[in-house]
Each structure stands twice: as structure tokens, then as C-alpha cells.
Design an enzyme around this catalytic site. Structure first.
Site, PDB file in Angstrom:
ATOM      1  N   ASP A 182       0.820  -1.056   0.227  1.00  0.00           N
ATOM      2  CA  ASP A 182       0.346  -0.001  -0.280  1.00  0.00           C
ATOM      3  C   ASP A 182       0.936   1.314  -0.188  1.00  0.00           C
ATOM      4  O   ASP A 182       1.105   1.868   1.124  1.00  0.00           O
ATOM      5  CB  ASP A 182      -1.014  -0.067   1.768  1.00  0.00           C
ATOM      6  CG  ASP A 182      -1.937  -1.087   0.997  1.00  0.00           C
ATOM      7  OD1 ASP A 182      -1.812  -2.370   0.474  1.00  0.00           O
ATOM      8  OD2 ASP A 182      -3.122  -0.894   1.915  1.00  0.00           O
ATOM      9  N   LYS A 237      -6.840   3.394  -3.593  1.00  0.00           N
ATOM     10  CA  LYS A 237      -7.760   3.420  -2.546  1.00  0.00           C
ATOM     11  C   LYS A 237      -7.558   4.707  -2.319  1.00  0.00           C
ATOM     12  O   LYS A 237      -6.482   6.100  -1.884  1.00  0.00           O
ATOM     13  CB  LYS A 237      -6.101   3.359  -1.351  1.00  0.00           C
ATOM     14  CG  LYS A 237      -6.397   2.300   0.401  1.00  0.00           C
ATOM     15  CD  LYS A 237      -5.476   2.111   0.449  1.00  0.00           C
ATOM     16  CE  LYS A 237      -5.273   2.204   2.322  1.00  0.00           C
ATOM     17  NZ  LYS A 237      -4.484   1.490   2.861  1.00  0.00           N
ATOM     18  N   LYS A 269      -9.868   0.233  -2.868  1.00  0.00           N
ATOM     19  CA  LYS A 269      -9.925  -0.448  -1.214  1.00  0.00           C
ATOM     20  C   LYS A 269     -10.448   1.124   0.057  1.00  0.00           C
ATOM     21  O   LYS A 269      -9.375   2.487   0.046  1.00  0.00           O
ATOM     22  CB  LYS A 269      -8.807  -0.651  -0.667  1.00  0.00           C
ATOM     23  CG  LYS A 269      -8.419  -0.639   0.691  1.00  0.00           C
ATOM     24  CD  LYS A 269      -6.976  -0.696   0.912  1.00  0.00           C
ATOM     25  CE  LYS A 269      -6.767  -1.030   2.608  1.00  0.00           C
ATOM     26  NZ  LYS A 269      -5.444  -1.797   2.966  1.00  0.00           N
TER      27      LYS A 269
END
Length: 315
Positions: A152, A215, A251
């Protein structure tokens, strides 16, 4: 190094070309976007559908601990909870992943070995994204070497907000190359991007650069995932697949704490991107406390009794 989707190769040929492409995207109707997100958030679902939604949401959680006080013991305990969220009910799904800092990736990998639960590691000078590229890439290499299945990363918001879009694009490309077989989630920190138009542009930069997921947030600022910014990103991945055939996950992270919240986001997914995204491979929740509420609501559906917060472990 990976290259952008062939259908858009001209868009990333130069800084000026990327700028023209991004500013040529349709402007976001903020009122319409927020109204649609609010409208979808009022949808109610029946008991059987709610039971399905709760289990699906549990299976989509990246169970997260990203604190300076994290210890190996805390990470091992979180991994145990991810594998077996409710020790009294073995039918409870496992979570999708456990998300930790890079120095805890090896601990998480050892604890999760053979479970099917992924190890996700934040990287690239999380949460600020402010570090030289070689340090960011070393961060990624170390996390992957330690056993991370997913990375991430955070974009350099300073570069994005000052209009250096090609720099942001090229950094994502470089990080993607270091990931190897690990999947890459690109965090925009939507609360710092100021406008919906910027969120749309960031989404396209991430997708063009080869992100496996886009995300919303780090969870470390005041404004994190919202129905509106997540809806906008779902529209982006839907449109990208329609034009390239490439599917990319989404996400939302930060601030999603209740079953009611999670169900609202699942409705957004179904009504915007479609059923293909209703799968942990394509949609995740970045959360720490959400799992506890889902477990309490799951027990209430199965037993008719509400156990309260003492029923679940405190993370």
C-alpha cells in the site's frame, strides 16, 4: 519497467500530454455525485441479504494496525483474529489481509503462513509520502522480501498538488516494478486533494501507472473514505475497464466503523462498478474497528441476541 495501458500510451508520453489528458477528463458534478451517494446510502436490505453482506464485508477487510506502539505480539494477535475472527463460530469468514508497517511484515507473514490471509504492508514513507525515491523503493523491496503479498503506497501529494503529474505517475511505475508479484494499492489521501476533480485525476494517474487497487486514504488525516469519494473512484475503475479491459480494485480506508457503513459501501460497489467487484480480490475495506461491529451484528442475526462490545476482542 511496466508501461501504461496501450489505449492511453500517448497520454503519458510527456508531462504536457499527461496534463492535457487529465484536464480533458469530464468535470465532476459535485452536487450530483453527493446526491447519488446519499441516495444509494438509504437502500435497505433484507435479513438474508444482510447476512450475506456481513460475511462478504468481513472477507474484504484489511485488518490494520499502523501505530508507533505496534509490537510483534500485537501483530501476532491481530493475525490470529484475521484467521479466526470469532472463535465461537468457525463458519465466520477470514479477513482478506493484515496490514502493517514494513518492519512488521515478517512477523505477520510468519503468523499467517498457510492461512490464505494476505500480508499487506504500507510503504513509500507512509503516511506522508515525503522521501527520496530511492528510499521509497528500498522500503518496498524490504517489505516484499519480508513476505508482503500486497504493498500500500502513498503518492506524493505535494507533487500532485503542484501539478507535477508525470512525477507522480513515474513514481507509481517505479514502485510497481519493485513489487514483483505483490499487488500494488495506490493511496491518494483524498482528504488532502481538495476537489473531486483532483480525485478523478489521481485515480486515472494510478490506473495508467499500473495500480492493482486505488485507495482513498491512509486513515491518518481528518477526512478519509466517504461514500462520495469512493463512488467517484468506483466510476473511474468501471470506465477504465470499459476502455481497456483491465480491472482494478478499490479500497476505501479510514472512518468505516459500523456494519451500516460497510453495507452502504457494498451497495455503492454493486450499483456503480457492478457485481464483478463484489469480491475481496477487487474490493477491500481498510479498517481496524469495523470487524468488531460486523461480528456483533453477525451474532445478533444468528442468535437473536445482541452481545455487546465485550463479546469481541479489542484491537
Amino acid at each position: 519497467m511496466p508501461t501504461t495501458a496501450p489505449a492511453f500510451s500517448d497520454a503519458t508520453a510527456s508531462d504536457s500530454a499527461l496534463r492535457r489528458f487529465l484536464f480533458g477528463l469530464p468535470g465532476v458534478d459535485a452536487v450530483g455525485l453527493e446526491a447519488r451517494a446519499a441516495s444509494l446510502g438509504t437502500r435497505s436490505i433484507k435479513t438474508t441479504a444482510k447476512a450475506y453482506a456481513i460475511d462478504l464485508a468481513i472477507s474484504m477487510i484489511d485488518l490494520t494496525t499502523l501505530e508507533g506502539a505496534d509490537t510483534p505480539g500485537k501483530v501476532r494477535a491481530l493475525a490470529a483474529k484475521a484467521v479466526n475472527p470469532d472463535p465461537t463460530d468457525r463458519t465466520t469468514p477470514r479477513t482478506a489481509a493484515v496490514c502493517v508497517y514494513p518492519d512488521m511484515a515478517a512477523t505477520a507473514a510468519a503468523a499467517l503462513a498457510g492461512s490464505g490471509v494476505k500480508v499487506a504492508s504500507v510503504a513509500t514513507a507512509f503516511p506522508s509520502g515525503r522521501a527520496p525515491l530511492d528510499i521509497k523503493l528500498a522500503d518496498v523491496r524490504e517489505a516484499v522480501a519480508a513476505g508482503a503479498d500486497e504493498i500500500d503506497m502513498v503518492i506524493d501529494r505535494g507533487a500532485f498538488l503542484s501539478g507535477r503529474f508525470l512525477k507522480v505517475y513515474e513514481e507509481i511505475l517505479a514502485v510497481k516494478a519493485e513489487c514483483g508479484t505483490a499487488r500494488l494499492k495506490v493511496i491518494f489521501e483524498t482528504g488532502e486533494l481538495s476537489t473531486y476533480d483532483n480525485i478523478r485525476r489521481a485515480s486515472w494517474i494510478g490506473m495508467l501507472a499500473g495500480a492493482d487497487f486505488i485507495k482513498t486514504s491512509t486513515g491518518k488525516v481528518a477526512t478519509n473514505a466517504t461514500p462520495a469519494n469512493t463512488l467517484l473512484m468506483l466510476e473511474a475503475v468501471r470506465d477504465f475497464r470499459a476502455q481497456t479491459g483491465v480491472q482494478i480494485g478499490v479500497k476505501p480506508a479510514g472512518g468505516i466503523r459500523t456494519t451500516k457503513d460497510a453495507v452502504k459501501f457494498l451497495v455503492l460497489v454493486n450499483e456503480t462498478a457492478g457485481e464483478d467487484w463484489l469480491d475481496p480480490h477487487w474490493f477491500r475495506f481498510g479498517a481496524s474497528s469495523l470487524l468488531n461491529d460486523l461480528l456483533m451484528q453477525r451474532q445478533k442475526l444468528s442468535t437473536g441476541r445482541y452481545s455487546g462490545p465485550d463479546y469481541v476482542t479489542v484491537d
